[in-house]
Design a protein around this motif. Structure first.
Motif, mmCIF file in Angstrom:
data_model
loop_
_atom_site.group_PDB
_atom_site.id
_atom_site.type_symbol
_atom_site.label_atom_id
_atom_site.label_comp_id
_atom_site.label_asym_id
_atom_site.label_seq_id
_atom_site.Cartn_x
_atom_site.Cartn_y
_atom_site.Cartn_z
ATOM 1 N N ASN A 70 16.043 69.153 -0.875
ATOM 2 C CA ASN A 70 16.151 69.415 -2.144
ATOM 3 C C ASN A 70 16.112 68.617 -3.410
ATOM 4 O O ASN A 70 16.382 67.390 -3.035
ATOM 5 C CB ASN A 70 17.093 70.844 -2.336
ATOM 6 N N ARG A 71 16.467 69.062 -4.266
ATOM 7 C CA ARG A 71 16.608 68.100 -5.561
ATOM 8 C C ARG A 71 17.613 67.039 -5.668
ATOM 9 O O ARG A 71 17.593 66.013 -5.581
ATOM 10 C CB ARG A 71 16.548 68.846 -6.904
ATOM 11 N N TYR B 96 17.018 64.352 -2.999
ATOM 12 C CA TYR B 96 16.155 63.153 -3.793
ATOM 13 C C TYR B 96 17.069 62.636 -4.452
ATOM 14 O O TYR B 96 16.995 61.201 -4.593
ATOM 15 C CB TYR B 96 15.110 63.834 -4.393
ATOM 16 N N GLN B 97 17.850 62.979 -5.525
ATOM 17 C CA GLN B 97 18.717 62.192 -6.193
ATOM 18 C C GLN B 97 19.609 61.457 -5.582
ATOM 19 O O GLN B 97 19.977 60.236 -5.995
ATOM 20 C CB GLN B 97 19.778 63.313 -6.991
ATOM 21 N N MET C 73 9.611 63.323 -7.153
ATOM 22 C CA MET C 73 10.153 64.278 -7.793
ATOM 23 C C MET C 73 9.462 64.855 -8.851
ATOM 24 O O MET C 73 9.229 66.092 -9.192
ATOM 25 C CB MET C 73 11.577 63.893 -8.455
ATOM 26 N N LYS D 222 6.580 67.124 -7.969
ATOM 27 C CA LYS D 222 6.999 68.574 -7.368
ATOM 28 C C LYS D 222 7.723 69.081 -8.688
ATOM 29 O O LYS D 222 8.266 70.310 -8.332
ATOM 30 C CB LYS D 222 8.411 68.057 -6.324
ATOM 31 N N LEU E 123 10.494 68.720 -10.200
ATOM 32 C CA LEU E 123 11.836 68.680 -10.202
ATOM 33 C C LEU E 123 12.467 68.042 -11.423
ATOM 34 O O LEU E 123 11.769 67.070 -11.832
ATOM 35 C CB LEU E 123 12.412 67.880 -8.953
ATOM 36 N N THR F 259 17.586 64.421 -14.008
ATOM 37 C CA THR F 259 18.991 64.576 -14.741
ATOM 38 C C THR F 259 19.489 63.186 -15.040
ATOM 39 O O THR F 259 19.076 62.061 -14.599
ATOM 40 C CB THR F 259 19.645 65.329 -13.776
#
Lengths: 113, 1369
Positions: free
Chosen positions: B202-203, B206-207, B229, B232, B234, B237
């Motif tokens: 999930n996000r 990836y982060q 990302m 997708k 996403l 941030t």
């Protein structure tokens, strides 16, 4: 020596009102000797037990000091600052335990009769 | 509640200010901004951030677990097993939580423990796994990055094995730990692993992967994922941007790192503290202090705020990158927020872990700790961790000095040494000890003990020698304790230590080693050594100083011969008893302590040994004093071996003693003496005592008047007591005065004083009574519980007689003299006296006076009840005003409530309970419940339970429990059954004990129990099934039970006697307890008396198992065998299980009387009672013994042989132990029996290959000192089989010598060689005769002799051996 037997018996008798202080937080550097040097300021002490753990070679910072009189015990307990080897130790009256064994008064009488 | 609300209110009022702790800052962020705190690697990594978040997580898990638990427990109340594990788990979890909350870190040990208990709980849940995984990062500042990562992998694999199913959160947690631990891994591999497990990233995944790339400066990799990302859709941030800042910086491109901030703003995200921190860290890692300063200023000017922990992070970056010189500039900027210290501690620990101790010390010294009050020490955690991380000793010593100079720590060196000792860092410890010495601190012997312990465990002899050398170097002499406890145990024998120490020049000149040697050998039971040491010793030693070790040694080695030899030496040799009390005292005291140190079973088992010992001492003309003998007698009595008393008695040095004579004999003698003008003192004393014991007061007084001039103090004391008993106040007082005149310092026994006070008070001689009390005080007469009780009875007697003045004055005197504390009990009579007269006003006033004087309110409840009964409204008002003023309104309400209940005014009572604000007072309620139960006030108790239904915080279950107790007492099962329903109606969940009680009532009355009864795991102390309601007196009964509990048999018995006189009846349990105590204290007749009293009062009274067992033992001891057999039968008929010991003793007693029938009868009786645990052999042994006693030796032997040789054996031959039979036959010197038994044993061995009997016989012979017979047995051909069976036998000198002889005779060289090899391997000392024989055998066989052949002849050595046996030195 007869006296000491009788004393032993008496100590046994007065077990639940015996004058024992329980001392905690004793620094590891101190031995029973240091405590024996410190506590006579408050009254005569008859015995000082600082058990060492033979597994570690260190004691656990707890000690029992037997005073010869209630007065001495109270003196010691009421004193605020007990410093042994530069460390403040914690002292309290040892909580009485019910004596295991025969009736105390009988025992003494049998001894002295 | 208010307290709980307060912090919340503070939070609400505070809004979301910039100064909120970091984690709250994130919580305050809007929902559109996902949390990114965790996606940064080293920057903003754990110890400095996120406790609160972690904490929230921990809490959440804890709460879930708790729910599980509750669900569990409501379903299955008895499911104790799974519950224990979960309990343990939640305990561990709580510790973890507390640790994180308090310190922001976890120790490895704790995490390990939680991990283990999680694994133990079987199937760890996903939540537990998450918790463990997340703990392996920066929450462990004391552990290196590598070790942390290894640990997380271990957890990951183990939990997976245990079946934990991982989801994306677990993978993300693992990633985070990787980042925190700077673990280098391949993000693509990681993704592949996830894919393999079929888990969608999930996000957050990836982060974190971006961060992983950035950490190694791989912008390309990071960009790839970023691209992905974006595709997708996403959201990107702040966290991603911060990572990119780090990424560019790590790649060396600071310009682009700065540019990220601009990019952020362009995309609409304002750089926050995290981004700036990433930038700051980047500059710090480059050592660019200028840019750091500029950035910091920039942050300050913006409305952003960096916290202390951010700055601490910066310090770490500088230091780690090799720029410690800038640390002080950052430290200056720290504002010391409230949570600073734990954060700083975590940084310090981390720095030490990273070997950056100098910076750590710098941060430590900058900590704002109070330096006042010279006893506060700060920095222990630092020193300890330095020791763990093996910081060099010189550095540590320097740190200690700095800490001390800065007044942060008073004893840093000592503390560091402690850590080194605990961690067994010998070299460090040695260096520190030297430093301590140089600093002028004392170096004490016990500092070296932990080091010795370490070597002792490994039996590292060289290590021990090194420590002893080190001690020598710093001038510390090892003391006895050091040798005994820490040095000698590592060596096989003392001699080798001595040699080794001498070689290494460590042998001290002082006596301590010699004494330590002796003590340690004594403790091992090497009495031969002790004896020879004491014989040749020149050191100053006293008997008393050896006592403890000797006692241990004696108990270890039951060699009575050596016992007596040693005792004799110590007694007779002037060296050992120089101190004033002399040898007689010392030996007596030693015997007393020897027996005292043994347990009762030990004394019982070694009865015969002790008997021999005492007799040998007697032969050696050793004597002890009578007072010590009495102590020993009491000990033996309490051990239930009174049979030994007579054997100690022979040692007593006593004065002559007249046998008992009657008073008339004595009087005649007295007159004769008087006529011949001879001294009459002794006879007069005896006469008076005899008359007193005959209770002949008249005569006794006459004799006293006649021979007044020859009277002695003790006679007066007896007379005084006699007069008191006969209620003769006049004479008692006169005698007391004469007694006083005779010797004003003489002190009477407490009871005699109390008797005087009683009789004087009764006869109105108040002042005299008070004088006696004063004398008691002055002479310091010991006051015991029984004395206090007597005081109460004196006062109460006066109160019942209505003597107001007597009560008042005596009470006053007793209390002011301090003979008794002014307790409620002793003050009862003050009020009673008025109540008895019906003067309620006076009673109330007396009570108020008591309160004013002593802060007690005696008989408050009774007074109130009387007032209510009489309707004295004014007085009730007065009483109530007083109570509410003095003790508060609530107490007043309860007092009046109980009074209404007691007097049946239930309506009024109900009103009281409806008072607004009234709440439960558990102790008060319990008091009334107990009162109702003891006084059988069923209605009052039922009303109490009913009226308190809505009482706030009322423990309903407890009240119902009390009610059930009362029902049980009355056998009222119908009412009890109704309670069951009532509790359901009220929705009360009964406790287990309540359910059990209810079940007991129903079962006792043969009713069905409508629920599952919780099982008992301990013996409930209250089961009195067959006690029916009877007039019981609670006060007396309680007193008996109290006395029993404190094992005051005499007090308890006296109360019983009093109760008998007053026709007070106790419950069966009380009688049982008392009987048991009396039996236990060997007061047989008294016990029987109590038992008989109970039987007359209570139909069907029986003793319980334990009491019956004691009874059997006591009866056996008194040779009441028939009665004992009846007791056994009664117990077995009641389906009880008498103790094994009691049955054994009974069987043995019958056997030794030759009573075969009774032994067989017992065998029949106990068959089926397997729980007693009797061995089948006990009957075989004892029946045989009984037959032997009846001169039926052949029958006995035939039986045994049949049992062992017939086809159907009930007992396997290797368990067929006949030791008891052999021992008895040998001990009692039944020669023909011994002979026939040994023939039997040999026959069984030779012809039937049954070796157990011959082995038993051999061992018995050896034990009983019949070495020759034992040897004879060995020379029989059975020897080899015997040695095969018990190889240890070879170590016995008798055995191996005989064995060698047999081998020589048989010319059996291989066996002889084996034996020799065996003994050499065991390091056994072989005697010359043995060696001579062996050498001859070898020479005859033409083999070389591997030692020097003893030169003399066989006869010489054989004679030598024999002599040395006769006089062991």
């Amino acid at each position: 020596m007869a006296a000491s037997v009788v004393r032993g018996a008496l100590a046994l008798c007065t077990n639940f009102t015996r004058q024992v202080a329980f001392v905690q937080k004793i620094p590891w550097t101190a031995t029973a000797d240091e405590l024996r040097k410190h506590f006579p300021h408050f009254g005569h002490i008859t015995k000082c037990i600082l058990p060492f753990d033979k597994e570690t070679g260190l004691h656990k910072g707890m000690c029992w000091i037997y005073f010869s009189s209630e007065e001495a015990l109270q003196n010691a307990v009421q004193h605020e600052n007990h410093v042994v080897d530069g460390v403040k130790v914690h002292i309290q009256v040892q909580k009485p335990k019910i004596l295991q064994g025969d009736q105390t008064s009988d025992e003494r009488e049998r001894f002295l009769r | 509640m208010a307290a709980l609300l307060r912090p919340a209110r503070w939070l609400l009022a505070a809004g979301v200010p910039p100064r909120l702790p970091l984690s709250l800052r994130f919580l305050a962020a809007g929902p559109g901004r996902p949390r990114v705190v965790s996606c940064l690697p080293a920057a903003r990594a754990r110890p400095f951030a996120g406790e609160l978040l972690n904490q929230a997580r921990l809490y959440a898990i804890a709460a879930e677990r708790k729910n599980d638990l509750e669900e569990n427990s409501s379903h299955r109340r008895n499911a104790s097993f799974p519950r224990r594990d979960t309990d343990q788990f939640s305990w561990a979890l709580m510790r973890l939580d507390t640790s994180v909350r308090r310190t922001g870190r976890i120790t490895k040990g704790l995490l390990q423990k939680v991990f283990e208990s999680t694994c133990h709980s079987g199937n760890p849940s996903g939540n537990q796994a998450l918790l463990l995984l997340r703990s392996c990062g920066s929450l462990l500042p004391e552990i290196s990055f590598k070790e942390r990562t290894d640990f997380v992998h271990k957890i990951w694999d183990r939990l997976q094995e245990l079946g934990t199913v991982y989801d994306v959160s677990h993978y993300n947690a693992l990633l985070k730990v990787y980042l925190q631990n700077k673990y280098k891994f391949s993000p693509t591999d990681f993704l592949a692993k996830m894919e393999e497990a079929n888990i969608q990233p999930n996000r957050v995944t990836y982060q974190r992967l971006i961060a992983a790339y950035c950490n190694v400066g791989d912008i390309e990799g990071a960009s790839k994922i970023l691209e992905f990302m974006k595709n997708k859709d996403l959201p990107v941030t702040e966290g991603v941007f911060s990572a990119l800042v780090t990424g560019h910086a790590t790649a060396g491109d600071m310009e682009n790192a700065e540019n990220i901030l601009t990019v952020m703003r362009e995309t609409g995200i304002e750089p926050g503290p995290d981004t700036y921190l990433a930038l700051l860290n980047a500059y710090a890692e480059k050592g660019d202090i200028d840019h750091v300063k500029q950035t910091l200023e920039k942050v300050q000017k913006s409305d952003l705020y960096l916290m202390d922990r951010d700055l601490l992070q910066l310090i770490f970056s500088f230091s780690k990158a090799g720029y410690p010189q800038y640390v002080s500039e950052v430290l200056e900027k720290i504002t010391y927020e409230r949570r600073y210290i734990p954060d700083a501690m975590n940084l310090i620990l981390l720095l030490v872990t990273e070997k950056l101790e100098d910076t750590a010390l710098q941060v430590l010294l900058a900590c704002p700790v109070s330096r006042e009050g010279s006893l506060t020490n700060f920095g222990n955690f630092f020193l300890r961790h330095c020791v763990t991380m093996n910081t060099p000793a010189e550095k540590l010593i320097d740190y200690c000095k700095k800490l001390k100079d800065a007044q942060m720590h008073t004893t840093p060196l000592q503390f560091t040494l402690h850590c080194a000792l605990q961690g067994s860092k010998t070299d460090l410890a040695k260096t520190l000890i030297k430093a301590l010495k140089e600093e002028g601190f004392p170096v004490r012997t016990h500092y070296f003990w932990p080091l010795l312990v370490g070597h002792q465990k490994e039996r590292n002899v060289q290590g021990i020698i090194d420590i002893l050398k080190a001690m020598r170097e710093v001038g510390v002499e090892p003391d006895q304790e050091t040798y005994v406890n820490y040095v000698l145990p590592s060596f096989d024998n003392v001699e080798s230590v001595r040699v080794l120490l001498q070689e290494n020049e460590c042998l001290p000149e002082s006596t301590s080693f010699g004494i330590a040697e002796l003590r340690s050998e004594a403790v091992k039971g090497n009495l031969d050594f002790v004896l020879s040491f004491l014989k040749s010793n020149t050191l100053p030693l006293s008997f008393n100083s050896l006592r403890k070790s000797l006692i241990l040694g004696f108990r270890r080695s039951m060699n009575i011969h050596l016992w007596s030899k040693i005792t004799e030496l110590l007694y007779k040799d002037g060296r050992y008893c120089q101190e004033p009390p002399g040898p007689r005292e010392a030996v007596g005291y030693f015997l007393y302590n020897l027996i005292g140190s043994m347990s009762d079973s030990e004394v019982q088992a070694n009865e015969e040994h002790l008997r021999q010992y005492f007799h040998q001492l007697k032969e050696m003309n050793i004597k002890i004093y009578e007072n010590i003998y009495r102590g020993i007698r009491n000990l033996l009595d309490s051990y239930h071996v009174p049979e030994l008393i007579k054997d100690v008695n022979i040692l007593v040095e006593r004065e002559k003693r007249d046998s008992q004579k009657t008073s008339s004999d004595l009087e005649a003698t007295l007159e004769k003496l008087k006529d011949n003008n001879q001294p009459i003192g002794d006879v007069l004393k005896q006469l008076i005592l005899t008359l007193c014991s005959e209770e002949n007061m008249q005569k006794a007084l006459e004799v006293k008047t006649k021979y007044e001039s020859d009277m002695v103090v003790s006679s007066y004391a007896a007379l005084i007591n006699l007069c008191c008993r006969h209620d003769n106040a006049e004479d008692a007082l006169n005698l007391k005065q004469e007694f006083e005149r005779l010797d004003s310092s003489a002190v009477l026994h407490t009871n005699k004083y109390v008797g005087l006070v009683k009789v004087l008070g009764k006869h109105g001689k108040l002042q005299d009574a008070i004088n006696i009390l004063k004398e008691m005080k002055e002479k310091n007469v010991p006051i015991q519980d029984a004395t206090l009780l007597s005081f109460f009875h004196i006062l109460n007697g006066a109160a019942l007689r209505g003597e107001i003045e007597t009560v008042k004055q005596l009470h006053e005197a007793i209390v002011t003299l301090g003979l008794a504390k002014p307790s409620t009990n002793i003050s009862f009579p003050l009020v009673t006296v008025h109540l008895e007269k019906g003067d309620l006003l006076a009673a109330l006033e007396a009570m108020i006076v008591c309160y004013k004087k002593y802060k007690i309110l005696p008989r408050m409840h009774d007074v109130l009840c009387k007032l209510v009964e009489k309707g004295e409204t004014d007085l009730i008002q007065k009483a109530m005003d007083f109570v509410s003023q003095e003790q508060g309104e609530m107490t007043m309400l309860y007092d009046i409530f109980f009074a209404f209940l007691q007097t049946g005014n239930y309506k009024e009572a109900k009103k009281i309970m409806e008072t607004p604000g009234i709440r439960a007072r558990p102790t008060k309620l319990q008091w009334f419940c107990d009162r109702c139960i003891t006084n059988n006030k069923r209605e009052a108790l039922e009303k109490l339970v009913e009226l308190t239904q809505n009482l706030f915080e009322c423990d309903r279950d407890q009240l119902y429990y009390s009610l059930l107790k009362l029902y049980k007492k009355n056998g009222d099962w119908q009412r009890a059954d109704a309670i069951w329903n009532k509790m359901q109606e009220e929705n009360i969940i009964p406790r287990e004990k309540t359910l059990r009680l209810l079940a007991d009532i129903l079962k006792d009355n043969n009713q069905e129990v409508p629920f599952d009864v919780p099982e008992l795991w301990y013996d409930d102390d209250e089961h009195s099934p067959n006690s029916s309601p009877r007039p019981v007196d609670p006060l007396t009964e309680k007193a008996v039970l109290n006395a029993c509990q404190q094992r005051k048999n005499r007090d308890a018995y006296n109360i019983f006697l009093r109760a008998q006189r007053q026709n007070i009846i106790f419950s069966s349990d009380t009688y049982r307890t008392l009987t048991q105590l009396l039996l236990l204290t060997d007061n047989f007749t008294q016990a029987i008396e109590v038992k008989m009293a109970a039987e007359t009062h209570i139909k069907g009274f029986t003793l319980n198992d334990a009491a019956n067992s004691f009874l059997i033992i006591a009866q056996v001891r008194r040779d009441y065998l028939k009665e004992a057999l009846t007791t056994l039968k009664t117990a077995l008929d009641l389906d009880q299980t008498p103790s094994k010991l009691s049955v054994t003793r009974l069987i043995q007693a019958f056997a030794s009387k030759g009573d075969v029938q009774s032994v067989e009868a017992i065998q029949k009786m106990v068959s089926g009672h397997d729980s007693i645990g009797l061995s089948g052999m006990i009957f075989i042994n004892n029946i045989a013994l009984a037959q032997i006693k009846n001169n039926n030796i052949d029958v006995a032997i035939e039986n045994i042989e049949n049992m062992l040789t017939s086809g159907n054996q009930t007992i396997e031959s290797r368990y067929f132990g006949l030791s008891y039979l052999f021992r008895k036959a040998i001990e009692e010197q039944i020669e023909p029996a011994v002979e026939k038994l040994s023939i039997m044993a040999e026959r069984l061995a030779n012809q039937f290959a049954v070796y157990k009997p011959v082995t038993d016989l051999f061992l018995q012979l050896v034990q009983l000192g019949k070495v020759d017979d034992a040897r004879a047995l060995l020379q029989a051909p059975v020897l080899n089989s015997l040695l095969e069976l018990i190889p240890e036998l070879r170590e016995k000198e008798e055995a191996y010598t005989s064995a060698m002889k047999t081998y020589v005779l048989d010319n059996d060289v291989p066996s002889a060689k084996m034996l020799y090899k065996y003994l050499t391997a065991k390091n056994m000392k072989m005697n010359d005769l043995f060696l001579k024989r062996y050498a001859l055998l070898l020479k005859n066989a033409g083999e070389p002799v591997p030692f020097i052949e003893p030169p003399e002849s066989f006869e010489f050595y054989s004679k030598q051996l024999k002599e040395s046996k006769e006089n062991p030195s």
